[in-house]
Design a protein around this motif. Structure first.
Motif, PDB file in Angstrom:
ATOM      1  N   SER A 161       0.821  -1.216   0.000  1.00  0.00           N
ATOM      2  CA  SER A 161       0.000   0.000   0.000  1.00  0.00           C
ATOM      3  C   SER A 161       0.854   1.266   0.000  1.00  0.00           C
ATOM      4  CB  SER A 161      -0.945   0.010   1.206  1.00  0.00           C
ATOM      5  OG  SER A 161      -0.216  -0.031   2.424  1.00  0.00           O
ATOM      6  N   THR A 162       1.933   1.280   0.783  1.00  0.00           N
ATOM      7  CA  THR A 162       2.864   2.402   0.802  1.00  0.00           C
ATOM      8  C   THR A 162       4.277   1.853   0.955  1.00  0.00           C
ATOM      9  OG1 THR A 162       2.687   2.652   3.205  1.00  0.00           O
ATOM     10  CG2 THR A 162       1.213   3.988   1.855  1.00  0.00           C
ATOM     11  N   GLY A 163       5.246   2.580   0.361  1.00  0.00           N
ATOM     12  CA  GLY A 163       6.626   2.140   0.514  1.00  0.00           C
ATOM     13  C   GLY A 163       7.524   2.685  -0.565  1.00  0.00           C
ATOM     14  N   THR A 164       8.635   1.988  -0.796  1.00  0.00           N
ATOM     15  CA  THR A 164       9.615   2.405  -1.795  1.00  0.00           C
ATOM     16  C   THR A 164       9.838   1.288  -2.808  1.00  0.00           C
ATOM     17  OG1 THR A 164      11.496   1.589  -0.485  1.00  0.00           O
ATOM     18  CG2 THR A 164      10.812   3.877  -0.134  1.00  0.00           C
ATOM     19  N   TRP A 165      10.195   1.716  -4.013  1.00  0.00           N
ATOM     20  CA  TRP A 165      10.533   0.786  -5.083  1.00  0.00           C
ATOM     21  C   TRP A 165      11.967   1.079  -5.494  1.00  0.00           C
ATOM     22  CZ3 TRP A 165       7.445   0.348 -10.340  1.00  0.00           C
ATOM     23  CH2 TRP A 165       7.904  -0.783 -11.032  1.00  0.00           C
ATOM     24  N   GLU A 166      12.887   0.185  -5.099  1.00  0.00           N
ATOM     25  CA  GLU A 166      14.300   0.356  -5.394  1.00  0.00           C
ATOM     26  C   GLU A 166      14.582  -0.134  -6.816  1.00  0.00           C
ATOM     27  OE1 GLU A 166      16.356   1.780  -3.320  1.00  0.00           O
ATOM     28  OE2 GLU A 166      15.190   1.756  -1.450  1.00  0.00           O
ATOM     29  N   LEU A 167      14.986   0.781  -7.700  1.00  0.00           N
ATOM     30  CA  LEU A 167      15.269   0.454  -9.097  1.00  0.00           C
ATOM     31  C   LEU A 167      16.779   0.358  -9.270  1.00  0.00           C
ATOM     32  CD1 LEU A 167      12.732   3.043 -10.528  1.00  0.00           C
ATOM     33  CD2 LEU A 167      12.374   0.580 -10.285  1.00  0.00           C
ATOM     34  N   ILE A 168      17.288  -0.861  -9.391  1.00  0.00           N
ATOM     35  CA  ILE A 168      18.728  -1.095  -9.412  1.00  0.00           C
ATOM     36  C   ILE A 168      19.395  -0.304 -10.537  1.00  0.00           C
ATOM     37  CG2 ILE A 168      20.542  -2.832  -9.552  1.00  0.00           C
ATOM     38  CD1 ILE A 168      18.717  -3.014  -7.084  1.00  0.00           C
ATOM     39  N   GLY A 169      20.389   0.527 -10.162  1.00  0.00           N
ATOM     40  CA  GLY A 169      21.140   1.305 -11.131  1.00  0.00           C
ATOM     41  C   GLY A 169      20.464   2.570 -11.598  1.00  0.00           C
ATOM     42  N   ALA A 170      19.231   2.830 -11.132  1.00  0.00           N
ATOM     43  CA  ALA A 170      18.506   4.014 -11.594  1.00  0.00           C
ATOM     44  C   ALA A 170      18.117   4.949 -10.458  1.00  0.00           C
ATOM     45  CB  ALA A 170      17.252   3.599 -12.365  1.00  0.00           C
ATOM     46  N   GLY A 171      17.692   4.395  -9.338  1.00  0.00           N
ATOM     47  CA  GLY A 171      17.254   5.220  -8.225  1.00  0.00           C
ATOM     48  C   GLY A 171      16.152   4.526  -7.472  1.00  0.00           C
ATOM     49  N   ARG A 172      15.245   5.331  -6.904  1.00  0.00           N
ATOM     50  CA  ARG A 172      14.135   4.725  -6.181  1.00  0.00           C
ATOM     51  C   ARG A 172      12.921   5.627  -6.221  1.00  0.00           C
ATOM     52  NH1 ARG A 172      14.420   4.812   0.383  1.00  0.00           N
ATOM     53  NH2 ARG A 172      14.090   7.041   0.663  1.00  0.00           N
ATOM     54  N   TYR A 173      11.764   4.978  -6.095  1.00  0.00           N
ATOM     55  CA  TYR A 173      10.487   5.694  -6.028  1.00  0.00           C
ATOM     56  C   TYR A 173       9.891   5.475  -4.654  1.00  0.00           C
ATOM     57  CZ  TYR A 173       5.484   6.535  -6.502  1.00  0.00           C
ATOM     58  OH  TYR A 173       4.195   6.982  -6.311  1.00  0.00           O
ATOM     59  N   GLU A 174       9.313   6.533  -4.077  1.00  0.00           N
ATOM     60  CA  GLU A 174       8.652   6.425  -2.784  1.00  0.00           C
ATOM     61  C   GLU A 174       7.260   7.015  -2.885  1.00  0.00           C
ATOM     62  OE1 GLU A 174       9.272   7.650   1.945  1.00  0.00           O
ATOM     63  OE2 GLU A 174      10.792   8.160   0.441  1.00  0.00           O
ATOM     64  N   GLY A 175       6.251   6.248  -2.451  1.00  0.00           N
ATOM     65  CA  GLY A 175       4.891   6.752  -2.528  1.00  0.00           C
ATOM     66  C   GLY A 175       3.849   5.693  -2.228  1.00  0.00           C
ATOM     67  N   ASP A 176       2.665   5.912  -2.762  1.00  0.00           N
ATOM     68  CA  ASP A 176       1.555   4.996  -2.550  1.00  0.00           C
ATOM     69  C   ASP A 176       1.461   3.999  -3.706  1.00  0.00           C
ATOM     70  OD1 ASP A 176       0.820   6.323  -0.213  1.00  0.00           O
ATOM     71  OD2 ASP A 176      -0.470   7.730  -1.305  1.00  0.00           O
ATOM     72  N   PHE A 177       0.847   2.841  -3.410  1.00  0.00           N
ATOM     73  CA  PHE A 177       0.690   1.785  -4.404  1.00  0.00           C
ATOM     74  C   PHE A 177      -0.734   1.254  -4.365  1.00  0.00           C
ATOM     75  CE2 PHE A 177       5.159   1.929  -3.507  1.00  0.00           C
ATOM     76  CZ  PHE A 177       5.806   1.533  -4.661  1.00  0.00           C
ATOM     77  N   LYS A 178      -1.145   0.680  -5.489  1.00  0.00           N
ATOM     78  CA  LYS A 178      -2.430  -0.009  -5.560  1.00  0.00           C
ATOM     79  C   LYS A 178      -2.300  -1.179  -6.519  1.00  0.00           C
ATOM     80  CE  LYS A 178      -7.389   0.616  -6.312  1.00  0.00           C
ATOM     81  NZ  LYS A 178      -8.475   1.574  -6.666  1.00  0.00           N
ATOM     82  N   LYS A 179      -2.655  -2.380  -6.032  1.00  0.00           N
ATOM     83  CA  LYS A 179      -2.588  -3.594  -6.834  1.00  0.00           C
ATOM     84  C   LYS A 179      -1.213  -3.789  -7.468  1.00  0.00           C
ATOM     85  CE  LYS A 179      -7.505  -3.380  -7.692  1.00  0.00           C
ATOM     86  NZ  LYS A 179      -8.602  -3.151  -8.647  1.00  0.00           N
ATOM     87  N   GLY A 180      -0.173  -3.489  -6.669  1.00  0.00           N
ATOM     88  CA  GLY A 180       1.193  -3.742  -7.099  1.00  0.00           C
ATOM     89  C   GLY A 180       1.812  -2.662  -7.948  1.00  0.00           C
ATOM     90  N   ARG A 181       1.098  -1.589  -8.211  1.00  0.00           N
ATOM     91  CA  ARG A 181       1.634  -0.507  -9.042  1.00  0.00           C
ATOM     92  C   ARG A 181       1.591   0.816  -8.295  1.00  0.00           C
ATOM     93  NH1 ARG A 181      -0.946  -1.648 -15.089  1.00  0.00           N
ATOM     94  NH2 ARG A 181      -0.141  -3.785 -15.299  1.00  0.00           N
ATOM     95  N   PRO A 182       2.545   1.731  -8.589  1.00  0.00           N
ATOM     96  CA  PRO A 182       2.487   3.054  -7.964  1.00  0.00           C
ATOM     97  C   PRO A 182       1.204   3.776  -8.384  1.00  0.00           C
ATOM     98  CG  PRO A 182       4.616   2.685  -9.024  1.00  0.00           C
ATOM     99  CD  PRO A 182       3.721   1.593  -9.473  1.00  0.00           C
ATOM    100  N   LEU A 183       0.580   4.478  -7.466  1.00  0.00           N
ATOM    101  CA  LEU A 183      -0.630   5.248  -7.772  1.00  0.00           C
ATOM    102  C   LEU A 183      -0.782   6.343  -6.732  1.00  0.00           C
ATOM    103  CD1 LEU A 183      -3.074   5.406  -9.703  1.00  0.00           C
ATOM    104  CD2 LEU A 183      -4.352   4.076  -8.021  1.00  0.00           C
ATOM    105  N   GLY A 184      -0.909   7.583  -7.207  1.00  0.00           N
ATOM    106  CA  GLY A 184      -1.047   8.712  -6.307  1.00  0.00           C
ATOM    107  C   GLY A 184       0.263   9.466  -6.151  1.00  0.00           C
ATOM    108  N   GLU A 185       0.352  10.251  -5.084  1.00  0.00           N
ATOM    109  CA  GLU A 185       1.516  11.095  -4.838  1.00  0.00           C
ATOM    110  C   GLU A 185       2.769  10.259  -4.583  1.00  0.00           C
ATOM    111  OE1 GLU A 185       1.912  14.481  -4.780  1.00  0.00           O
ATOM    112  OE2 GLU A 185      -0.124  14.675  -5.591  1.00  0.00           O
ATOM    113  N   GLY A 186       3.910  10.763  -5.126  1.00  0.00           N
ATOM    114  CA  GLY A 186       5.163  10.051  -4.926  1.00  0.00           C
ATOM    115  C   GLY A 186       6.360  10.890  -5.302  1.00  0.00           C
ATOM    116  N   ARG A 187       7.533  10.275  -5.205  1.00  0.00           N
ATOM    117  CA  ARG A 187       8.780  11.005  -5.454  1.00  0.00           C
ATOM    118  C   ARG A 187       9.834  10.042  -5.979  1.00  0.00           C
ATOM    119  NH1 ARG A 187      12.162  15.084  -2.065  1.00  0.00           N
ATOM    120  NH2 ARG A 187      14.293  14.321  -2.319  1.00  0.00           N
TER     121      ARG A 187
END
Length: 231
Positions: A158-184
Motif C-alpha cells: 500500500s505504501t513504501g519504496t521501489w528500489e530500481l537497481i542502477g537508476a534510483g528509487r520511487y517512494e509513494g503509494d501503491f495499488k494492486k502492485g503498481r504506484p498510484l497517487g503522490e510520490g517522489r
C-alpha cells in the motif's frame, strides 16, 4: 492443504526399543510413527497421548505415478505441529514449486516468513496474516532484482519504496502492485522529482461503473512529474 484422517492407514512406530518398527493399522499410542494413508500421503512425526500430532513432523502429499500402484511427491510440509495443525516454524513446498518458510498458526501462514515463487524467482520476506502478506515486508523481483519495501495490506503493498537497481528509487503509494497517487523519484545522479501516478484511460475504453467490488485488474498508470527546477 489439509492433512488426512487415519481411517485405513498403515502405522509404523519408530521408537521401539530394538529399532524394529511396530506395525498397526491405526494410531495406537503416543510416540513417533510413520503413517501411510490410503491415498499415498505420508506423515512422520510425533503423536501425543490423544493420538494427535505434536512437535516436529513431515507431511508429504502424493499423487499417482505413471506405473500402477506407484506415487510421486506432490507437496511437502516439514516443521512443527500443535494440536494436529501446522503451528510454529515450518517449511512448505507447494505443488507448483513455490516455497514458504517461516511461522505458522492453525495451518495458515502467520507471522514472519519468506515465500519464493518458482515461476518468476520473486521472493517476499516479511509479515503474514491468514495466508496473506500483511504488515512490513520486502519483495524482490527475480527478473531485474528491483525491490519493493513497505507496508502490505491483504496481500498487496500500500505504501513504501521501489528500489530500481542502477537508476534510483520511487517512494509513494501503491495499488494492486503498481504506484498510484503522490510520490517522489530519487535518481542516482542526484536529481529528485515529485509528482503523481494517475490512472491512464485506454483509448476507446468506456468508463467503468462504480460498485461495491473493486476491479482486480491493475490500473494503467502514467507519471506526471512536477518541474525539477523552478524559476
Amino acid at each position: 492443504m489439509a492433512d488426512d484422517d487415519e481411517a485405513g492407514c498403515k502405522v509404523e512406530y519408530l521408537d521401539t526399543a530394538d529399532g524394529t518398527p511396530e506395525e498397526t493399522n491405526w494410531i495406537l499410542r503416543a510416540g513417533r510413527a510413520r503413517v501411510t494413508y490410503v491415498n499415498g500421503n505420508t506423515f512422520e512425526g510425533n503423536f501425543d497421548a490423544e493420538r494427535v500430532k505434536q512437535g516436529d513432523g513431515v507431511f508429504t502429499w502424493m499423487k499417482p505415478g505413471e506405473e500402477d500402484d506407484s506415487f510421486v511427491e506432490r507437496a511437502k510440509y516439514s516443521g512443527n505441529y500443535k494440536d494436529g495443525q501446522r503451528s510454529g516454524q515450518g517449511k512448505m513446498v507447494y505443488p507448483n514449486g513455490d516455497i514458504y518458510e517461516g511461522e505458522w498458526s492453525e495451518n495458515t501462514m502467520q507471522g514472519e516468513g519468506s515465500y519464493t515463487y518458482k515461476k518468476t524467482n520473486d521472493i517476499y520476506s516479511g509479515t503474514w496474516a491468514e495466508n496473506k502478506k500483511n504488515g512490513e515486508g520486502r519483495y524482490e523481483f527475480g527478473s531485474d532484482s528491483s525491490v519493493l519495501v513497505g507496508n502490505w495490506v491483504n496481500g498487496e503493498i500500500s505504501t513504501g519504496t521501489w528500489e530500481l537497481i542502477g537508476a534510483g528509487r520511487y517512494e509513494g503509494d501503491f495499488k494492486k502492485g503498481r504506484p498510484l497517487g503522490e510520490g517522489r523519484f530519487d535518481f542516482t545522479n542526484g536529481i529528485c522529482q515529485e509528482g503523481e501516478y494517475v490512472v491512464q484511460k485506454v483509448e476507446g475504453e468506456d468508463e467503468e461503473p462504480e460498485g461495491e467490488e473493486e476491479d482486480q485488474t491493475p490500473p494503467n498508470v502514467a507519471w506526471k512529474g512536477r518541474p525539477i527546477v523552478s524559476f
